[in-house]
Design a protein around this motif. Sequence first.
Motif, PDB file in Angstrom:
ATOM      1  N   VAL C 110      18.908  85.105  77.819  1.00 25.54           N
ATOM      2  CA  VAL C 110      18.243  84.940  76.526  1.00 25.54           C
ATOM      3  C   VAL C 110      19.063  84.044  75.604  1.00 25.54           C
ATOM      4  CG1 VAL C 110      17.627  86.191  74.426  1.00 25.54           C
ATOM      5  CG2 VAL C 110      16.914  87.058  76.656  1.00 25.54           C
ATOM      6  N   ARG C 113      19.149  80.447  76.944  1.00 25.90           N
ATOM      7  CA  ARG C 113      17.934  79.675  76.679  1.00 25.90           C
ATOM      8  C   ARG C 113      17.775  79.341  75.208  1.00 25.90           C
ATOM      9  NH1 ARG C 113      14.568  83.466  80.657  1.00 25.90           N
ATOM     10  NH2 ARG C 113      15.582  82.806  82.561  1.00 25.90           N
ATOM     11  N   ALA C 114      18.397  80.152  74.348  1.00 24.39           N
ATOM     12  CA  ALA C 114      18.389  79.778  72.931  1.00 24.39           C
ATOM     13  C   ALA C 114      19.284  78.557  72.729  1.00 24.39           C
ATOM     14  CB  ALA C 114      18.879  80.947  72.083  1.00 24.39           C
ATOM     15  N   ARG C 115      20.323  78.427  73.579  1.00 23.25           N
ATOM     16  CA  ARG C 115      21.226  77.292  73.441  1.00 23.25           C
ATOM     17  C   ARG C 115      20.685  76.051  74.159  1.00 23.25           C
ATOM     18  NH1 ARG C 115      26.828  79.156  75.632  1.00 23.25           N
ATOM     19  NH2 ARG C 115      27.392  77.029  75.065  1.00 23.25           N
ATOM     20  N   TYR C 136       8.316  80.544  66.054  1.00 25.78           N
ATOM     21  CA  TYR C 136       8.393  81.537  67.127  1.00 25.78           C
ATOM     22  C   TYR C 136       9.828  81.907  67.501  1.00 25.78           C
ATOM     23  CZ  TYR C 136       7.590  83.721  71.659  1.00 25.78           C
ATOM     24  OH  TYR C 136       7.560  84.592  72.712  1.00 25.78           O
ATOM     25  N   GLY C 137      10.658  80.870  67.760  1.00 22.41           N
ATOM     26  CA  GLY C 137      12.030  81.140  68.194  1.00 22.41           C
ATOM     27  C   GLY C 137      12.807  81.884  67.126  1.00 22.41           C
ATOM     28  N   ARG C 139      11.651  83.813  64.910  1.00 19.84           N
ATOM     29  CA  ARG C 139      11.171  85.196  64.811  1.00 19.84           C
ATOM     30  C   ARG C 139      11.741  86.063  65.923  1.00 19.84           C
ATOM     31  NH1 ARG C 139       7.473  85.907  60.841  1.00 19.84           N
ATOM     32  NH2 ARG C 139       5.898  84.298  60.497  1.00 19.84           N
ATOM     33  N   ILE C 140      11.664  85.576  67.174  1.00 22.64           N
ATOM     34  CA  ILE C 140      12.134  86.461  68.240  1.00 22.64           C
ATOM     35  C   ILE C 140      13.647  86.633  68.197  1.00 22.64           C
ATOM     36  CG2 ILE C 140      10.209  86.135  69.856  1.00 22.64           C
ATOM     37  CD1 ILE C 140      11.936  84.130  71.356  1.00 22.64           C
ATOM     38  N   HIS C 141      14.360  85.592  67.768  1.00 25.23           N
ATOM     39  CA  HIS C 141      15.805  85.729  67.756  1.00 25.23           C
ATOM     40  C   HIS C 141      16.318  86.280  66.433  1.00 25.23           C
ATOM     41  CE1 HIS C 141      16.176  83.836  71.600  1.00 25.23           C
ATOM     42  NE2 HIS C 141      15.638  82.708  71.198  1.00 25.23           N
ATOM     43  N   GLY C 142      15.422  86.442  65.466  1.00 24.68           N
ATOM     44  CA  GLY C 142      15.855  86.969  64.171  1.00 24.68           C
ATOM     45  C   GLY C 142      16.807  86.027  63.446  1.00 24.68           C
ATOM     46  N   LEU C 143      16.460  84.724  63.460  1.00 22.26           N
ATOM     47  CA  LEU C 143      17.390  83.738  62.914  1.00 22.26           C
ATOM     48  C   LEU C 143      17.331  83.639  61.408  1.00 22.26           C
ATOM     49  CD1 LEU C 143      16.999  80.829  65.462  1.00 22.26           C
ATOM     50  CD2 LEU C 143      18.721  82.617  65.396  1.00 22.26           C
ATOM     51  N   ARG C 190       9.406  73.028  68.132  1.00 25.15           N
ATOM     52  CA  ARG C 190       9.586  74.445  68.426  1.00 25.15           C
ATOM     53  C   ARG C 190      10.952  74.671  69.091  1.00 25.15           C
ATOM     54  NH1 ARG C 190       5.115  76.600  72.374  1.00 25.15           N
ATOM     55  NH2 ARG C 190       6.552  75.839  73.948  1.00 25.15           N
ATOM     56  N   ALA C 191      11.310  73.742  69.993  1.00 22.47           N
ATOM     57  CA  ALA C 191      12.595  73.880  70.682  1.00 22.47           C
ATOM     58  C   ALA C 191      13.753  73.603  69.724  1.00 22.47           C
ATOM     59  CB  ALA C 191      12.652  72.926  71.869  1.00 22.47           C
ATOM     60  N   VAL C 194      15.374  76.431  67.094  1.00 23.41           N
ATOM     61  CA  VAL C 194      16.418  77.416  67.363  1.00 23.41           C
ATOM     62  C   VAL C 194      17.793  76.771  67.485  1.00 23.41           C
ATOM     63  CG1 VAL C 194      15.066  79.271  68.354  1.00 23.41           C
ATOM     64  CG2 VAL C 194      15.727  77.368  69.784  1.00 23.41           C
ATOM     65  N   SER C 195      17.948  75.516  66.968  1.00 25.19           N
ATOM     66  CA  SER C 195      19.216  74.771  67.001  1.00 25.19           C
ATOM     67  C   SER C 195      19.876  74.797  68.372  1.00 25.19           C
ATOM     68  CB  SER C 195      20.220  75.338  65.984  1.00 25.19           C
ATOM     69  OG  SER C 195      19.585  75.673  64.818  1.00 25.19           O
TER      70      SER C 195
END
Lengths: 430, 481, 281
Positions: C110, C113-115, C136-137, C139-143, C190-191, C194-195
């Motif tokens: 997880v 894939r965020a990286r 989306y990203g 939200r799911i990662h709580g950024l 979108r990608a 998430v930086s």
Amino acid sequence: MTDAAPPIDKTAFRQGLEARLKKRYAQERRFRLYGQLAIVFALGFLVLLVGRIALQGYSTFIDYEVTQTIYVDPAKVDAADIGGSNFDLLVAEQMLAKLGETDDKLGEASGEMMGIISNDFGYQLLKRVQDDPSLIGRKVTLTGPVKADAALYYKGELKRSTPQDERKLDDRQLDWLDRMQASGAVSKGFNIGFLTKSDSTEPEQAGVLGAVIGSAMMLLVTAVLAVPIGVLAATYLEEFAPKNRWTDLIEVNINNLAAVPSIVYGLLGLAVFINWLHVPRSSPLVGGLVLALMALPTVIIATRSALKAVPPSIREAALGVGASRTQTVFHHVLPLAMPGVMTGAILSLAHALGETAPLLMIGMISFVPGVPEGFTGAATVLPVQVFIWENASERAFHERTAAAILVLLAFMIVMNLAAILLRRRFERRW
Amino acid sequence: MLTWIALLALFLFSGATYAFGRRKAQAMAARGKPGALHSLPGYHGGYVALWAGLPAALIVLAAALFGGRMEAALLRADSPAAVQALTDHGQAVFFDDARAMAHGTQASETIYEGDLRTAIEDKAVQAKRLQQLIQYGALAAGVVVGLAGLAIAYPRISPTFRARNRVEGWIAVLFIACAVTAILTTVGIVASLVWESWRFFQSVPPLDFLLGTAWDPQIAMRSDQYASKGAFGAVPLFAGTFLIMLIAMLVAAPIGLYSAIYLSEYARPLTRGVVKPLLEILAGVPTVVYGFFAALTVGPIFREGFNNLGGLLVGGPLNGLGIYLSQVQNQMALVAGAVMGIMLIPFVSSLSDDIMNAVPQSLRDGSLAMGATRSETVKQVVLPAALPGIMAALLLAVSRAIGETMIVTMAAGLQAKTTLNPLDTVTTVTVQIVTLLTGDQEFDSPKTLSAFGLGLTLFVVTFILNVIALRIVQKYREQYD
Amino acid sequence: MPAQRDDSQARGTAPVHISVDRAYTDGPQHEVKIRARDVNVFYGDKQALFDVSLDVPEKAVTALIGPSGCGKSTFLRCINRMNDTIPGATVRGRIELDGEDVNDKAIDPVILRARVGMVFQKPNPFPKTIFENVAYGARIHGLTSSKAELEALVETSLKKAGLWGEVADRLHQPGTGLSGGQQQRLVIARAIAVSPEVILMDEPCSALDPIATARIEELIDELRHQYCIVIVTHSMAQAARVSQKTAFFHLGKLVEAGPTGEIFTNPRDSRTQDYITGRFG
């Protein structure tokens, strides 16, 4: 080259992600667990259902029979009127005599004896004497079942410890049963009668043969009507029909028909086949007609998907060498789609075999004590037999209901296996 | 029996004409040069056979199907004075019995004496004669038509005759006839339900039926004692149906959906290969088996459980509830609803599984590649994408639950009550249809006809649900095709 | 299988494999971001990649080229462990991201894939609004912790992806309503949201028309200043236009890799020569 990336604190960012990760994985595990629990619940229920019914029903196949020589007393049997003689009483008295008991004046003892041995004895004796009146005054050896309640006692389901007024048999009857068993007259065996006899008001004499044959006849009518009509209709819609409003209507209509409650088909059968066309009630013919209408949409849908699976290149190849559309379909497409068609047809028929509700509407609920006399005679079928027996109050019938279900499930499993084998054997992937 | 023999004979005759026509075509082909014949000889044979067999077969079949009605109509054409004195219903029974006597089937238990006795014997003889007349008449007509067909078709065989096209034309007609059967079934359902319901609504106004709150069809039979109006209010049946459907969906929707999610998103191919067929078996178990299980296993277990729980509560702060629970019966709505829910699990699961499999893999990949876990992917991407399809699947399940008959007939009760209490005994539309139409029935009483009113309501409601659901599914599939 | 593994490990240090990869050095900022050593991938019994060793430079575009089925997408999917999602797929060998083995047990897919973001061949916006797609990203990662922060993130990401001007007034309409090229830029936004440190692109333009393709290529060229980008492409011209380093795969093997200019003008392997001159593929 010089516009630098916005300053992201990568370690803080990753720490933030990791902090949440535990919670997210817990969520993930919980979600997965719910899925597993759902599957376990559904499959567990299947095991419970089949297991419970097998436990309830298996004892039906165990049978307790009494073998006894009966003296055909000329004093009790009137040679001039054999049919008018009371053979049940004769048998009961002889059975009592074997146990060293005598009947009392009111005939209470023989009455109680009749409560533990089947009246099949009296019936057998009547037949034997009718066939050969010279038996009067001689001894005849008879073998027959004990009454269902007595069998429950032998099987341990009816217990002596239960207070006398709460059980079907009193202490004296239980004593007799014990003594009969001790004398060696009682033998335990496989209850073949359950498979070779038809319905009866006496549980120990009731069997499923009539219902099995009734089901087979009805299914035959269904198959003969639904399969050819369904296959042709599907072939027309898939291969020939122009795409217009009419064929759209037929298509929507077929999908809807597949979802119409089965009881509505029963109402249709009652109104159209019975009240309007005067097809005989409760016959395999009318049952088969109703189930054929019900199975038709599923046969059509299955056939269409089998036809869709045949690649267009086959059709193009056949048309390319000058075959007509009809020839293409009959020589190439249908034969290739046949395994799929047959699988679908068998599955729809298996479904029809288990259907009960519409048959109740067309009078298939009557008591039919024998094998149906042809397609227009009164008949009963397996699922309806289950329903009828379930309604009976005697406990012995519940055992038989479960056994009848086992027979029904066995038939369905055979049909489903046939379908699976057919699919495996002829499955073709393009 | 005669019909079968006649059809068999026709089949043989038609086979013979096939060989006959084929030979003639072959002979022509042999004389001409290769390819001189437009169609293969088999088609010429087939053409002749169709003309010889089909119209005659239709006549014989029509006689078999409608002969009974014709006979009954002819029998009633002149009725003796003694019969005319009977009521309409009595007359109907009289003629049915006359035919039953003639054909050796089971008659009603009515006893006929005096004039009626002689009349019924006369009529029985007449019925027998009429039946034979119709049968043999049809047979004779069949023979004539068959020969005529042969006479028409046989001379047409010639090298240039386009027999294949003609035969294919016949086949096309046969195809269309088969496809139209589906339409005819719907027409039959609608016509019979509407017609019988219309007769019912003659005696009970539709609004009273749909909005009335008292259901007691037994009493209404004696119309002189009880106004038939109040006794046919179907609201309690709708409420009972709704309650049981609701319980069933509360069981089936979560369990079915979660199993579908597990199967389509988590399970390895091996697990899937084992679990799916097992669920199919669960789906294939006849409903009468579920009914048996509900009535004799689940019902008693639930009752005992609640009774024991009630026993514990009696005397405590929840005394009232305790007393109520200790008196709960086997036939509570909860039992029928829960078992029906289990029956629907494989249905919901396999439909939703298909629907979720139609969601493109690229969406899942997109979400997983963002670092979403599987469950986040399912909840936030797959389920929202599949939502319309899943709604449709649930609607279809609702329609099944409403129309399901055997489980409720065996495990729910007969008391018509308007309640939302799952421990209460309720009855449903389908239970009432079965109860009203099994056993002895006369077809003029509102009691029997009310079953068709209920049937029509059931059909309309499920039809609407199905149409909506199938529409949604179709749109959904087009979106991802 | 174990035999093959031992074999590959034994050969892992052999210089012959490294020699096909010539480093791309165009300044100190292009240090090696991803270091792959002896990567073997199996789908069931079928081996899809054979002993691939490749260095991917930071802040540059690396193009993977080669004929269909040569394993370039397979290699790409190893970097963010998307092969984990395919039943029966096994990956052997080392892939280091900043020196950490991505297949290490301590590395969570997880987080990985965020990286490492990914863009697919077919634009795959979720059936949600444009805003929700980009959010989306986060939200799911709580950024993000507030709505304003989220809105700011969506805006920056869309701006970076060059889509802001086109969608600013319809952020709450479904993302599936955009054109193909816009959808692909939405997916890139979108990608980016998430930086990620790395962006993987699997033939991102193959479903697009030439104009949309040109816009995506411009975007890739802008993004390379901030990210390490790996792109799989079928088009040699595209590889030549957007990449600084090129790796040529053939039949599951890495044939040759090096600075793009060198690969296209002076290939060392005859197979590379044949492929870029259009003799096969």
